[in-house]
Scaffold this motif. Structure first.
Motif, PDB file in Angstrom:
ATOM      1  N   LEU A 279       0.913  -1.334  -0.049  1.00  0.00           N
ATOM      2  CA  LEU A 279       0.054   0.094   0.064  1.00  0.00           C
ATOM      3  C   LEU A 279       0.955   1.248   0.156  1.00  0.00           C
ATOM      4  O   LEU A 279       0.700   2.101  -0.841  1.00  0.00           O
ATOM      5  N   ALA A 280       1.972   1.246   0.881  1.00  0.00           N
ATOM      6  CA  ALA A 280       2.762   2.556   0.802  1.00  0.00           C
ATOM      7  C   ALA A 280       3.573   2.550  -0.184  1.00  0.00           C
ATOM      8  O   ALA A 280       3.845   3.815  -0.473  1.00  0.00           O
ATOM      9  N   LYS A 281       4.007   1.489  -0.782  1.00  0.00           N
ATOM     10  CA  LYS A 281       4.715   1.499  -1.900  1.00  0.00           C
ATOM     11  C   LYS A 281       4.034   2.213  -3.241  1.00  0.00           C
ATOM     12  O   LYS A 281       4.784   2.930  -4.045  1.00  0.00           O
ATOM     13  N   MET A 282       2.720   2.335  -3.271  1.00  0.00           N
ATOM     14  CA  MET A 282       1.879   3.007  -4.252  1.00  0.00           C
ATOM     15  C   MET A 282       2.242   4.452  -4.352  1.00  0.00           C
ATOM     16  O   MET A 282       2.272   4.950  -5.267  1.00  0.00           O
ATOM     17  N   GLY A 283       2.202   4.820  -2.907  1.00  0.00           N
ATOM     18  CA  GLY A 283       2.506   6.185  -2.601  1.00  0.00           C
ATOM     19  C   GLY A 283       3.997   6.741  -3.220  1.00  0.00           C
ATOM     20  O   GLY A 283       3.948   7.815  -3.669  1.00  0.00           O
ATOM     21  N   ILE A 284       4.943   5.655  -2.921  1.00  0.00           N
ATOM     22  CA  ILE A 284       6.172   6.193  -3.145  1.00  0.00           C
ATOM     23  C   ILE A 284       6.246   6.374  -4.896  1.00  0.00           C
ATOM     24  O   ILE A 284       7.043   7.370  -5.441  1.00  0.00           O
ATOM     25  N   GLN A 285       5.456   5.205  -5.389  1.00  0.00           N
ATOM     26  CA  GLN A 285       5.768   5.417  -7.019  1.00  0.00           C
ATOM     27  C   GLN A 285       4.982   6.671  -7.685  1.00  0.00           C
ATOM     28  O   GLN A 285       5.626   7.146  -8.543  1.00  0.00           O
ATOM     29  N   ASP A 286       4.168   6.826  -7.040  1.00  0.00           N
ATOM     30  CA  ASP A 286       3.285   7.995  -7.650  1.00  0.00           C
ATOM     31  C   ASP A 286       3.186   9.402  -6.466  1.00  0.00           C
ATOM     32  O   ASP A 286       2.023   9.199  -5.753  1.00  0.00           O
ATOM     33  N   PRO A 287       3.889  10.135  -6.611  1.00  0.00           N
ATOM     34  CA  PRO A 287       3.999  11.108  -5.522  1.00  0.00           C
ATOM     35  C   PRO A 287       2.530  11.950  -5.817  1.00  0.00           C
ATOM     36  O   PRO A 287       2.054  12.397  -4.427  1.00  0.00           O
ATOM     37  N   ALA A 288       2.022  12.000  -6.620  1.00  0.00           N
ATOM     38  CA  ALA A 288       0.701  12.736  -6.635  1.00  0.00           C
ATOM     39  C   ALA A 288      -0.452  11.908  -5.724  1.00  0.00           C
ATOM     40  O   ALA A 288      -1.239  12.660  -5.139  1.00  0.00           O
ATOM     41  N   ALA A 289      -0.143  10.556  -5.587  1.00  0.00           N
ATOM     42  CA  ALA A 289      -0.937  10.094  -4.643  1.00  0.00           C
ATOM     43  C   ALA A 289      -0.449   9.928  -3.243  1.00  0.00           C
ATOM     44  O   ALA A 289      -1.201   9.063  -2.340  1.00  0.00           O
ATOM     45  N   ALA A 290       0.668  10.403  -3.109  1.00  0.00           N
ATOM     46  CA  ALA A 290       1.417  10.158  -1.743  1.00  0.00           C
ATOM     47  C   ALA A 290       0.805  10.336  -0.648  1.00  0.00           C
ATOM     48  O   ALA A 290       0.693   9.789   0.427  1.00  0.00           O
ATOM     49  N   TRP A 291      -0.187  11.701  -0.630  1.00  0.00           N
ATOM     50  CA  TRP A 291      -0.505  11.917   0.565  1.00  0.00           C
ATOM     51  C   TRP A 291      -1.696  11.320   0.815  1.00  0.00           C
ATOM     52  O   TRP A 291      -1.949  10.671   2.237  1.00  0.00           O
ATOM     53  N   ASN A 292      -2.523  10.875  -0.052  1.00  0.00           N
ATOM     54  CA  ASN A 292      -3.738   9.927   0.192  1.00  0.00           C
ATOM     55  C   ASN A 292      -3.339   8.772   0.746  1.00  0.00           C
ATOM     56  O   ASN A 292      -3.895   7.980   1.395  1.00  0.00           O
ATOM     57  N   THR A 293      -2.352   8.123   0.155  1.00  0.00           N
ATOM     58  CA  THR A 293      -1.531   6.962   0.411  1.00  0.00           C
ATOM     59  C   THR A 293      -1.374   7.013   2.040  1.00  0.00           C
ATOM     60  O   THR A 293      -1.483   5.860   2.702  1.00  0.00           O
ATOM     61  N   GLN A 295      -2.166   8.885   4.221  1.00  0.00           N
ATOM     62  CA  GLN A 295      -3.437   9.037   5.120  1.00  0.00           C
ATOM     63  C   GLN A 295      -4.242   7.526   5.478  1.00  0.00           C
ATOM     64  O   GLN A 295      -4.308   7.122   6.196  1.00  0.00           O
ATOM     65  N   ALA A 296      -4.238   6.849   4.192  1.00  0.00           N
ATOM     66  CA  ALA A 296      -4.737   5.437   4.207  1.00  0.00           C
ATOM     67  C   ALA A 296      -3.791   4.434   5.038  1.00  0.00           C
ATOM     68  O   ALA A 296      -4.302   3.791   5.983  1.00  0.00           O
ATOM     69  N   LEU A 297      -2.438   4.707   5.173  1.00  0.00           N
ATOM     70  CA  LEU A 297      -1.454   3.858   5.895  1.00  0.00           C
ATOM     71  C   LEU A 297      -1.617   4.251   7.362  1.00  0.00           C
ATOM     72  O   LEU A 297      -1.807   3.451   8.091  1.00  0.00           O
ATOM     73  N   TRP A 298      -1.953   5.668   7.577  1.00  0.00           N
ATOM     74  CA  TRP A 298      -2.228   6.193   9.110  1.00  0.00           C
ATOM     75  C   TRP A 298      -3.211   5.414   9.591  1.00  0.00           C
ATOM     76  O   TRP A 298      -3.435   4.993  10.547  1.00  0.00           O
ATOM     77  N   THR A 299      -4.536   5.237   8.665  1.00  0.00           N
ATOM     78  CA  THR A 299      -5.833   4.636   9.390  1.00  0.00           C
ATOM     79  C   THR A 299      -5.514   3.322   9.485  1.00  0.00           C
ATOM     80  O   THR A 299      -6.112   2.674  10.483  1.00  0.00           O
ATOM     81  N   GLU A 300      -4.854   2.605   8.523  1.00  0.00           N
ATOM     82  CA  GLU A 300      -4.597   1.236   8.579  1.00  0.00           C
ATOM     83  C   GLU A 300      -3.617   0.942   9.938  1.00  0.00           C
ATOM     84  O   GLU A 300      -4.101   0.263  10.881  1.00  0.00           O
ATOM     85  N   LEU A 301      -2.617   1.714  10.174  1.00  0.00           N
ATOM     86  CA  LEU A 301      -2.067   1.563  11.453  1.00  0.00           C
ATOM     87  C   LEU A 301      -2.618   2.035  12.767  1.00  0.00           C
ATOM     88  O   LEU A 301      -2.361   1.398  13.816  1.00  0.00           O
ATOM     89  N   ASN A 302      -3.838   2.796  12.652  1.00  0.00           N
ATOM     90  CA  ASN A 302      -4.678   2.973  13.712  1.00  0.00           C
ATOM     91  C   ASN A 302      -5.832   2.408  13.987  1.00  0.00           C
ATOM     92  O   ASN A 302      -6.620   2.546  14.746  1.00  0.00           O
ATOM     93  N   ALA A 303      -6.011   1.600  12.929  1.00  0.00           N
ATOM     94  CA  ALA A 303      -7.265   0.391  13.141  1.00  0.00           C
ATOM     95  C   ALA A 303      -7.094  -0.352  14.360  1.00  0.00           C
ATOM     96  O   ALA A 303      -6.136  -1.005  14.689  1.00  0.00           O
ATOM     97  N   THR A 304      -8.445  -0.405  14.935  1.00  0.00           N
ATOM     98  CA  THR A 304      -8.433  -1.381  16.360  1.00  0.00           C
ATOM     99  C   THR A 304      -9.098  -2.361  15.812  1.00  0.00           C
ATOM    100  O   THR A 304      -9.099  -3.593  16.506  1.00  0.00           O
ATOM    101  N   SER A 305      -9.963  -2.294  14.594  1.00  0.00           N
ATOM    102  CA  SER A 305     -10.915  -3.579  14.500  1.00  0.00           C
ATOM    103  C   SER A 305     -11.047  -3.725  12.798  1.00  0.00           C
ATOM    104  O   SER A 305     -10.926  -2.333  12.369  1.00  0.00           O
TER     105      SER A 305
END
Lengths: 502, 119
Positions: A279-293, A295-305
């Protein structure tokens, strides 16, 4: 034209007596007693040239033309910067210290190790390099292997990190700290120690090693979206953040999978089994999508369920360590311009906004629901003067000392100094909703104690850098010279090579 | 190489500097242009997105720069000359226009104020 004058007649004139003739130019004036040397000598050079050279030529001082200097080709693009930012972590000439302990789950909480040096495990060095925990001007290059001194604050931190990842009552706690202190008191190394402990405990480490780079207008920016044009996203910087995070936490992220759908990303790319690393690597490859990626990574890491449909392979997320080194740069206007050519405030950059919002209590749940530590350090050598930040830090310190915000002793901003209101509102000490979330605290680093200083200087001696008898008196002297054990000054004293007269 | 308003710029050049190479675009206008299209000041020409290049070109073609500006400049001087004003005469004579002394130091006026002024 032929002259009317007969040369024949002239030659026949009797020669005038020698004494009467004026001395001719050709006749050499010689000493009567010796003539040959002067006669044989080459004609004397004319002493005074007529000034001005040729007809009507300027006779002002003429500069000699400089010869073009042979220049070698300048170094390739980026080479000089690479040299400047190079980090050397080992010196083969330094002595190896037998029996040096490493950072591990046992040593990070062992109070007996206070004052000794703990080495950083070699496999972890790549991770630490990835999160840019080492700075070029630190003295890593004089020792055989990198190590840090265990001081009181380090042990406290070790216990904290151990408690958060353990099963006790501290499990899942969120601790927020602002690390301050004078110059070279070890703030950055404190962050490094926190990272090394977090890596030992298999936490996820997210760092911002150079907050200044986000506000100096040296990386691309764009409005976040059409709905909120006054918030700006920095695609390249976000991609760099993702690549740091992935490189350092590869092992943890590759073991976790996606737990929900993400609105900002392509549905086809993010499926149920995708690992967070991919998931994170998609953001590295495409900087235009990096911030959305991110945020997605952040929500994933903070997911409790997991969300429904994603239950398969859901694993609980590890706690997180978030460090920022030098927050003062984020407390003023950045060098970016908005459409009206007015400077953009650093708090309007969504990257900065995200990390500063973590200091505030989360709206419904804790800002890091799986627990973790926030360590935001100030810098004493590279930091702009921000009056509002000074006030905020004083207020935090006062609150910690037990001064109530309503008392007259509580530090208030001077109304005439125009303190930045947005900065004053950065740190919110209202009671958090989540029970395990702490309010921001301030941690001021000072000098080492004498015992710690002794352990530190012994490390220099055992590495072969210092040829002294380390006695209590000698350490006491150096401790005082170092401004009460300021660790950077102690290092300066320790590394200075001294030759004692025989 | 990137085309901006018909001029080819090498990719390693700064965008700001490239814009300032146009007659009539200085520090102020280039800063404004960069801010308008959200380009940071250390951006290189090669880093520009296609859309940004088109936007800049469109904005530049709306501005009075290069030959249009030069023509306007010369027209202004010509008008002064034709109406027979003092300033017009001074332009034509190659003398300082704005009341400077002429006893010494009129190099700049001699150089610039010609019948056909070069811009």
């Amino acid at each position: 034209m032929v002259s009317s004058f007969c040369w024949g007649c002239l030659t026949r004139l009797p020669p005038a007596p020698r004494a009467i003739l004026p001395p001719t130019l050709t006749a050499q004036r010689v000493a009567s007693f010796h003539s040959s040397a002067a006669l044989l000598a080459p004609p004397a050079k004319k002493q005074n040239k007529p000034v001005g050279g040729k007809f009507r030529q300027g006779n002002s001082a003429r500069m000699k033309k400089k010869k073009p200097v042979e220049r070698t080709r300048p170094p390739a693009v980026g080479e000089r910067k690479a040299l400047r930012k190079r980090i050397i972590l080992s010196n083969p000439n330094a002595l190896e210290i037998p029996g040096m302990k490493e950072v591990s789950e046992e040593t990070m909480v062992d109070a007996r190790l206070r004052g000794s040096i703990l080495g950083l495990p070699v496999p972890m060095l790549d991770q630490l390099r990835a999160v840019q925990a080492f700075k070029p001007k630190q003295g890593w290059s004089i020792f055989r292997r990198p190590g840090t001194v265990v001081r009181r604050e380090t042990l406290e931190l070790g216990r904290l990190i151990d408690g958060i990842s353990g099963e006790g009552e501290d499990k899942g706690k969120v601790v927020k700290k602002i690390v301050t202190g004078d110059r070279s008191t070890g703030k950055t190394v404190h962050l490094l120690q926190a990272m090394s402990m977090a890596f030992t405990k298999k936490w996820v480490v997210v760092t911002v090693p150079e907050p200044q780079d986000l506000v100096t207008a040296s990386t691309a920016y764009a409005p976040l979206s059409d709905e909120n044009p006054n918030v700006y996203v920095q695609p390249e910087a976000s991609a760099a953040l993702l690549s740091r995070t992935v490189a350092a936490n590869k092992q943890v992220l590759s073991g976790l999978t996606v737990s929900r759908e993400h609105a900002g990303l392509l549905k086809s790319a993010v499926k149920a089994g995708t690992t967070l690393e991919d998931l994170a690597k998609m953001g590295i490859q495409d900087p235009a999508a990096a911030w959305n990626t991110f945020q997605a990574l952040w929500t994933e890491l903070n997911a409790t369920s997991p969300a429904p449909g994603f239950e398969k392979n859901f694993k609980p997320r590890p706690p997180m360590l978030v460090t920022v080194d030098g927050i003062a740069h984020w407390m003023k206007e950045s060098k970016y311009n908005n459409v009206d050519v007015k400077p953009i405030h650093a708090h309007d950059l969504v990257f900065v906004q995200h990390f500063l919002s973590l200091l505030k209590p989360g709206p419904s749940q804790s800002s890091l629901p799986n627990g973790g530590v926030l360590l935001y350090a100030t810098s004493a050598s590279n930091s702009p003067t921000v009056y509002a930040l000074d006030v905020v830090l004083k207020q935090l310190a006062a609150r910690q000392a037990g001064v109530s915000p309503s008392s007259p002793e509580f530090p208030q901003p001077d109304p005439y100094l125009n303190a930045d209101k947005r900065v004053l509102a950065t740190i919110d000490t209202s009671k958090p909703v989540a029970p395990k979330e702490g309010i921001p605290e301030i941690q001021t680093l000072g000098g080492l104690s004498r015992e710690e200083a002794r352990g530190f200087m012994e490390y220099f001696a055992r590495s072969g850098l210092l040829r002294e008898n380390i006695t209590d008196a000698w350490v006491g002297e150096k401790w005082s010279l170092a401004g009460g054990g300021v660790v950077g000054e102690l290092e300066r004293l320790g590394r200075r090579l001294r030759v004692t007269a025989a | 190489m990137v085309f901006i308003l018909g001029v080819n710029f090498p990719e390693r050049n700064l965008v700001k500097k490239s814009l300032e190479s146009f007659f009539g675009v200085g520090n102020l206008s280039s800063t404004r242009l960069l801010a308008r299209f959200h380009i940071h000041p250390t951006c290189k020409v090669g880093e520009l997105a296609n859309k940004q290049v088109l936007d800049i070109t469109a904005a530049l073609s709306d501005m009075k720069i290069e030959n249009d500006l030069r023509r306007q400049y010369l027209d202004n001087i010509k008008r002064l000359k034709e109406t027979g004003t003092y300033r017009g005469r001074r332009h034509a004579l190659g003398l300082p226009v704005r009341g400077q002394r002429t006893r010494t130091q009129t190099k700049t006026a001699n150089k610039l104020n010609r019948m056909e002024r070069r811009v």
